[in-house]
Design an enzyme around this catalytic site. Structure first.
Site, mmCIF file in Angstrom:
data_model
loop_
_atom_site.group_PDB
_atom_site.id
_atom_site.type_symbol
_atom_site.label_atom_id
_atom_site.label_comp_id
_atom_site.label_asym_id
_atom_site.label_seq_id
_atom_site.Cartn_x
_atom_site.Cartn_y
_atom_site.Cartn_z
ATOM 1 N N ARG A 215 0.875 -0.837 0.186
ATOM 2 C CA ARG A 215 0.397 -0.095 0.233
ATOM 3 C C ARG A 215 0.491 1.260 -0.464
ATOM 4 N NH1 ARG A 215 -2.065 2.048 4.817
ATOM 5 N NH2 ARG A 215 -2.075 0.910 5.272
ATOM 6 N N TYR B 168 -17.854 13.221 -15.517
ATOM 7 C CA TYR B 168 -18.855 11.714 -15.534
ATOM 8 C C TYR B 168 -19.617 11.906 -14.399
ATOM 9 C CZ TYR B 168 -18.556 6.795 -13.411
ATOM 10 O OH TYR B 168 -18.861 5.750 -12.607
HETATM 11 C C1 LIG Z 1 -19.150 3.244 -15.433
HETATM 12 C C2 LIG Z 1 -17.642 4.208 -15.907
HETATM 13 C C3 LIG Z 1 -17.432 4.761 -16.612
HETATM 14 N N1 LIG Z 1 -17.252 6.293 -16.488
HETATM 15 C C4 LIG Z 1 -15.555 6.338 -15.691
HETATM 16 C C5 LIG Z 1 -14.907 8.129 -15.542
HETATM 17 C C6 LIG Z 1 -13.942 7.740 -14.101
HETATM 18 C C7 LIG Z 1 -14.402 6.554 -12.698
HETATM 19 O O1 LIG Z 1 -12.965 5.773 -13.047
HETATM 20 P P1 LIG Z 1 -13.459 4.190 -12.783
HETATM 21 O O2 LIG Z 1 -14.944 3.525 -13.462
HETATM 22 O O3 LIG Z 1 -13.609 4.341 -10.999
HETATM 23 O O4 LIG Z 1 -11.936 2.971 -12.558
HETATM 24 C C8 LIG Z 1 -13.346 9.054 -14.453
HETATM 25 N N2 LIG Z 1 -13.521 10.055 -15.359
HETATM 26 C C9 LIG Z 1 -14.304 9.660 -16.553
HETATM 27 C C10 LIG Z 1 -14.235 10.254 -17.241
HETATM 28 C C11 LIG Z 1 -14.928 8.117 -16.386
HETATM 29 O O5 LIG Z 1 -15.948 8.013 -17.174
HETATM 30 C C12 LIG Z 1 -18.502 4.923 -17.770
HETATM 31 O O6 LIG Z 1 -18.602 6.642 -17.863
HETATM 32 O O7 LIG Z 1 -18.950 4.004 -18.444
#
Ligand SMILES: C/C=C(/N=C/c1c(COP(=O)(O)O)cnc(C)c1O)C(=O)O
Length: 403
Positions: free
Chosen positions: A61, A114
């Protein structure tokens, strides 16, 4: 052996970037250090390592050779000094933001982000006394007016999730720095192959490595790059103590995925242009009321085509469109597809399609969804690596079924 990384192209860094952990057997691919902890030679050595007096690993970690190799590679790809790895993209966003915030601070965030990033800022940060202003960052006057004396951070995505709104990184960076704030850019939709926000003044660049960077739909992870002192702060305060660090196995898989990132992005972008051309036919046929893809809506934002030229190398491979028939048409279209998978996420080899209003952006309040222009008829498509004709054939049969 010294590695001459200077002058390498991204295509080479994607394969050779980062210092591979020393291996006595000369393995071509650095071994996966799938371990939770590291054994000390002596009590003294253990104490020295915890005190930072002696270099060496302690506990995964706090740092791991496989994870460090990935952190160095993504930093080299982004052209930033250092990188830190997180268990998820949201872990990277949260650990990055919280490293520079305390109660009473203020954040200026784009209103096009997002859903879970919105929820982190609008729900969680407010609970801990951090105020957030969401602004349309394509309007620089509105953005400038949002700054306060206690603004510490600015956050944006470009192209933004879900309908690819572009933001002028250099212009927002200038505003941030005039107010002594750091600019955090989420570069997930582009990757450093298509856009390097640090070159336009971003202080920190975050990624959901779940997406294009890993690119194979089998890892959830996050990354952040920036100046060494900022990355150290993130690593050894928020990431370490929040515990949102990346597993060695995920890092090993992402290192493997990164090797093909350049060729994958090239194919994703080629496929996307072919799919956009087909969707424009559906728009002319009246089945799509609006198509979202960088450079397509020239009338809307001629500045958009400037940004496509100045800060991006290509438009990417995520497309969004409003169905003329609204929610009902969107639902029927998605349920009719066979090869294209109905699933959230993006940037995988498989083409993925989803309904932002009820899925990825459902955490947004109705007001925030309206402000971000996310209607019930909006569909988001991540164009994969299949043959473009097969992607279009699947879309065509689904649109035809609506007639
Ligand atoms: C289901 C997830 C989607 N997105 C996620 C996302 C994240 C967050 O990333 P984790 O999902 O925590 O790896 C951060 N930053 C951006 C521009 C993202 O699109 C989606 O849009 O489909």
């Amino acid at each position: 052996m010294h590695k001459p990384t200077a002058g390498w192209h991204a295509d080479t860094i994607a394969i050779h970037g980062g210092d591979a952990p020393q291996d006595p057997h000369g393995a071509l691919v650095a071994p996966l250090y799938q371990t939770s902890t590291f054994v000390f030679d002596s009590t003294h050595q253990g104490g020295q390592r915890f005190a930072g007096e002696e270099a060496g690993y302690i506990y995964s970690r706090l740092g791991n050779p496989t994870v460090n190799q990935l952190e160095q590679r993504i930093a080299e790809l982004e052209g930033m000094q250092a990188g830190a790895a997180a268990a998820t993209g949201m872990g990277a966003v949260a650990a990055t933001m919280m490293a520079f915030l305390q109660q009473g601070d203020h954040v200026v965030a784009s209103d096009a982000i997002y859903g879970c990033s919105f929820a982190l800022f609008d729900h969680l940060f407010r609970r801990f006394g951090v105020d957030v202003s969401f602004v349309d960052m394509s309007d620089l006057e509105q953005t400038k007016a949002a700054f306060r004396d206690n603004t510490q951070l600015v956050f944006l995505e470009t192209p933004a999730n879900p309908h690819l709104k572009l933001v002028d990184i250099a212009a927002v960076s200038k505003l941030a720095h005039q107010h002594k704030a750091r600019l955090v850019v989420d570069n997930t939709f582009m990757t450093p192959l298509l856009q390097r926000p640090g070159e336009f003044g971003a202080d920190l660049v975050v990624h959901s490595a779940t997406k294009y960077l890993n690119g194979h739909g089998d890892v959830v992870a996050g990354l952040v790059t920036g100046r060494s002192e900022d990355i150290e702060l993130i690593k050894f305060t928020t990431l370490k103590d929040m515990g949102a660090t990346m597993s060695p196995h995920d890092a090993w898989l992402i290192l493997r995925g990164l090797k093909t990132l350049p060729v994958r992005m090239q194919r994703h972008c080629e496929n996307a242009l072919a799919v956009v051309a087909f969707l424009q036919e559906m728009q002319q046929a009246g089945m799509i009321s609006r198509l979202y893809f960088p450079g397509v809506n020239q009338d809307e934002q001629s500045h958009e085509s400037d940004l496509l030229q100045t800060q991006m190398k290509a438009a990417g491979a995520v497309i969004a469109f409003d169905m003329t028939g609204g929610f009902r048409a969107a639902t029927r279209l998605l349920d009719q597809l066979s090869m294209i998978k109905l699933a959230v996420s993006l940037g995988d080899a498989e083409s993925l399609i989803q309904h932002p209003a009820s899925m990825t952006h459902s955490p947004l309040t109705p007001e925030a969804r309206a402000a971000a222009g996310i209607g019930d008829g909006l569909v988001r498509l991540s164009v994969g690596l299949e043959h473009a004709d097969d992607i279009i054939t699947d879309l065509r049969q689904a649109f035809t079924s609506l007639k």
